[in-house]
Design a protein around this motif. Structure first.
Motif: not given
Length: 193
Positions: A128-151
């Motif tokens: 999730n974090e890696t995809t978010a970082r790459m998405g941000g680098n590629l210019g997407y506005e990234v929304v990350f609902p923290l309670d809809a994931m786990h680790t």
């Protein structure tokens, strides 16, 4: 917060193999799957694009090994695939980022005119974090609902360990503070969508 009419929901690696507690260890956020289901349902209702990402591990001992029972999506995800009028894509990958999968996620999103992505799934601090970082680098506005994931708890170098909760907090601070993503809650997204 505004969720765009064509914002894409990216559902990362919600696979049965992550239920193997003997392999992964202790997890956080038991409400994650319920929140993921709520978001998938809202995307289906509003006919927004949904991307399902599956990790096909090449390591035979992995619970996510390609072709193994653990490679399959969890039932609540599988039940929602192919059930909606909005665009849908299946991306398979062997690394952390959904942007390094097949077919090309970036090309598909850009072809659909998508500028905003919402990331949910497993694991918070890994794919999730890696995809978010790459998405941000590629210019997407990234929304990350923290309670809809786990680790899971994790051991690192020098005898260091971090609990799942510590890793989740570190991911949230790093992504939000570093402006890679906007870290929010599921309710925030549902209210805006």
């Amino acid at each position: 917060m505004e969720i765009e009419e064509n914002a894409a929901l990216i559902v990362v690696d919600v696979q049965k193999g992550f239920d193997d507690g003997g392999f992964w260890g202790r997890r956080d956020n038991p409400a994650a799957e319920g929140n993921m289901a709520l978001l998938i349902d809202r995307w289906r209702e509003t006919e927004r694009p949904v991307v399902f990402v599956r990790h096909d591990s090449w390591q035979e001992e992995s619970p996510l090994a390609a072709g193994g029972a653990g490679n399959a999506f969890k039932d609540f995800v599988e039940e929602r695939r192919g059930r909606g009028a909005g665009p849908e894509l299946l991306v398979t990958k062997t690394v952390n980022s959904a942007f390094y999968g097949e077919p090309d996620l970036d090309a598909w999103l850009r072809g659909a005119g998508v500028r905003q992505i919402v990331i949910v799934g497993i694991q918070t601090n890994m794919c999730n974090e890696t995809t978010a970082r790459m998405g941000g680098n590629l210019g997407y506005e990234v929304v990350f609902p923290l309670d809809a994931m786990h680790t899971f708890d994790l051991a690192g170098p020098f005898g260091w360990t971090a609990t799942a909760e510590e890793l989740t907090r570190a991911t949230a601070v790093s992504l939000h503070g570093g402006r890679f993503a906007r870290v929010v809650g599921t309710r925030d997204v549902l209210s805006a969508a």
